[in-house]
Design a protein around this motif. Sequence first.
Motif, short mmCIF file in Angstrom:
data_model
loop_
_atom_site.label_atom_id
_atom_site.label_comp_id
_atom_site.label_asym_id
_atom_site.label_seq_id
_atom_site.Cartn_x
_atom_site.Cartn_y
_atom_site.Cartn_z
N LYS A 1 -7.67 -45.55 77.41
CA LYS A 1 -8.04 -45.76 76.02
C LYS A 1 -9.56 -45.68 75.83
O LYS A 1 -10.06 -45.04 74.91
N VAL A 2 -10.30 -46.33 76.73
CA VAL A 2 -11.77 -46.29 76.67
C VAL A 2 -12.28 -44.87 76.86
O VAL A 2 -13.16 -44.39 76.14
N TYR A 3 -11.69 -44.17 77.83
CA TYR A 3 -12.11 -42.79 78.12
C TYR A 3 -11.90 -41.88 76.92
O TYR A 3 -12.80 -41.13 76.52
N VAL A 4 -10.71 -41.95 76.32
CA VAL A 4 -10.38 -41.06 75.20
C VAL A 4 -11.24 -41.40 73.98
O VAL A 4 -11.76 -40.50 73.31
N ILE A 5 -11.40 -42.69 73.68
CA ILE A 5 -12.18 -43.08 72.50
C ILE A 5 -13.63 -42.65 72.64
O ILE A 5 -14.21 -42.06 71.71
N LEU A 6 -14.23 -42.91 73.80
CA LEU A 6 -15.62 -42.52 74.01
C LEU A 6 -15.80 -41.01 73.96
O LEU A 6 -16.68 -40.48 73.28
N SER A 7 -14.95 -40.30 74.71
CA SER A 7 -15.08 -38.84 74.79
C SER A 7 -14.87 -38.21 73.41
O SER A 7 -15.65 -37.35 72.98
N PHE A 8 -13.80 -38.62 72.73
CA PHE A 8 -13.49 -38.03 71.44
C PHE A 8 -14.56 -38.37 70.41
O PHE A 8 -14.89 -37.54 69.55
N SER A 9 -15.12 -39.58 70.48
CA SER A 9 -16.13 -40.01 69.51
C SER A 9 -17.41 -39.18 69.63
O SER A 9 -17.95 -38.70 68.62
N VAL A 10 -17.90 -39.01 70.85
CA VAL A 10 -19.15 -38.26 71.02
C VAL A 10 -18.94 -36.78 70.72
O VAL A 10 -19.85 -36.10 70.21
N ILE A 11 -17.76 -36.27 71.04
CA ILE A 11 -17.47 -34.87 70.71
C ILE A 11 -17.39 -34.68 69.20
O ILE A 11 -17.91 -33.71 68.65
N CYS A 12 -16.77 -35.64 68.51
CA CYS A 12 -16.71 -35.59 67.04
C CYS A 12 -18.10 -35.65 66.42
O CYS A 12 -18.37 -35.02 65.39
N SER A 13 -18.99 -36.42 67.04
CA SER A 13 -20.34 -36.56 66.50
C SER A 13 -21.08 -35.24 66.47
O SER A 13 -22.01 -35.05 65.67
N VAL A 14 -20.68 -34.30 67.34
CA VAL A 14 -21.32 -32.98 67.38
C VAL A 14 -20.52 -31.94 66.60
O VAL A 14 -21.07 -31.20 65.79
N LEU B 1 -20.75 -55.27 91.65
CA LEU B 1 -20.34 -55.96 90.44
C LEU B 1 -19.82 -54.94 89.44
O LEU B 1 -19.98 -53.73 89.63
N SER B 2 -19.25 -55.43 88.38
CA SER B 2 -18.75 -54.55 87.32
C SER B 2 -19.49 -54.86 86.03
O SER B 2 -19.62 -56.02 85.63
N TYR B 3 -19.99 -53.79 85.40
CA TYR B 3 -20.73 -53.98 84.14
C TYR B 3 -19.79 -54.41 83.03
O TYR B 3 -20.11 -55.26 82.22
N TYR B 4 -18.59 -53.79 83.00
CA TYR B 4 -17.58 -54.17 82.02
C TYR B 4 -16.57 -55.10 82.68
O TYR B 4 -16.85 -55.71 83.70
N ASP B 5 -15.39 -55.22 82.12
CA ASP B 5 -14.40 -56.15 82.66
C ASP B 5 -13.93 -55.78 84.05
O ASP B 5 -13.57 -56.64 84.85
N SER B 6 -13.91 -54.49 84.34
CA SER B 6 -13.47 -54.05 85.66
C SER B 6 -14.17 -52.74 86.02
O SER B 6 -14.75 -52.08 85.16
N GLU B 7 -14.09 -52.38 87.30
CA GLU B 7 -14.71 -51.14 87.75
C GLU B 7 -13.99 -49.92 87.17
O GLU B 7 -14.60 -48.85 87.04
N LYS B 8 -12.72 -50.08 86.83
CA LYS B 8 -11.98 -48.97 86.25
C LYS B 8 -12.55 -48.58 84.89
O LYS B 8 -12.59 -47.39 84.54
N ILE B 9 -12.97 -49.57 84.11
CA ILE B 9 -13.58 -49.27 82.81
C ILE B 9 -14.94 -48.62 83.03
O ILE B 9 -15.32 -47.69 82.30
N ASP B 10 -15.69 -49.10 84.02
CA ASP B 10 -16.96 -48.45 84.36
C ASP B 10 -16.75 -46.98 84.68
O ASP B 10 -17.49 -46.10 84.24
N LYS B 11 -15.69 -46.71 85.45
CA LYS B 11 -15.37 -45.33 85.82
C LYS B 11 -14.97 -44.51 84.60
O LYS B 11 -15.35 -43.34 84.48
#
Length: 227
Positions: free
Chosen positions: A90-103, A168-178
């Motif tokens: 969900k994080v991956y799709v939202i971030l990727s789609f958002s920045v692509i939409c911005s362009v 350490l993990s910047y977000y809740d888990s390393e998977k979200i960081d990835k």
Amino acid sequence: MENWKIKLISYFSIVALTYFLQKKFKIFQILFQILILPFSIFFVVFAIGIPFLILQMHLLIYFALCFFIPSVFFQLYEYLQYPPINIQLKVYVILSFSVICSVVFQKQIKYIVHTFSPARLKTSEKLRPYKIGELSDYLLSESNIKFLVFIIYFVIIVCVNFYNFQNLSYYDSEKIDKAVLQSFVTYIAFDRIISNLKQVEFKPSEMVKKMKNSIFNKMEQLDNINK
């Protein structure tokens, strides 16, 4: 701040008194200017700060709209009770789609920002001298949006890597960081495609036209053979 109400009333009373006296006695003009100095400084700072505040507001609204589109998609996905997806995807799709939409939808999103801007770019006479519309056009240009996206990703990646190198993990888990890092990789690939596409001379319409001509030439050759 004891008796602040009395002090405030006394201050405004003195300002009002000197205002009327300075019209008759020039000596009170200097005193009046000194007394209203805080208001003069506030007015100057406010006048200078208006374009910066409005431009920041436009920028926030711009990126909020970019994130709004995929967020609505996921809300609809969950409402229709499709198979659940994990938070990383969900994080991956939202971030990727958002920045692509911005362009990709830069002009459309900018039009929406200007149309619904609290500054009322087309009707506000008080803000007209600032030329907010021109400033916003420059700020929300495609090249500037790309630059801002890279800056945001740069800051996030530095923070994520700093935490990861400390186990350490910047977000809740390393998977979200990835997921965040992978979204940046996706955006880089997308940006390279767009950059190379502008240099490629390939046009689908021209390709279809050439294919039609080649087919017609072949058909014409077959007709001549049969004759």
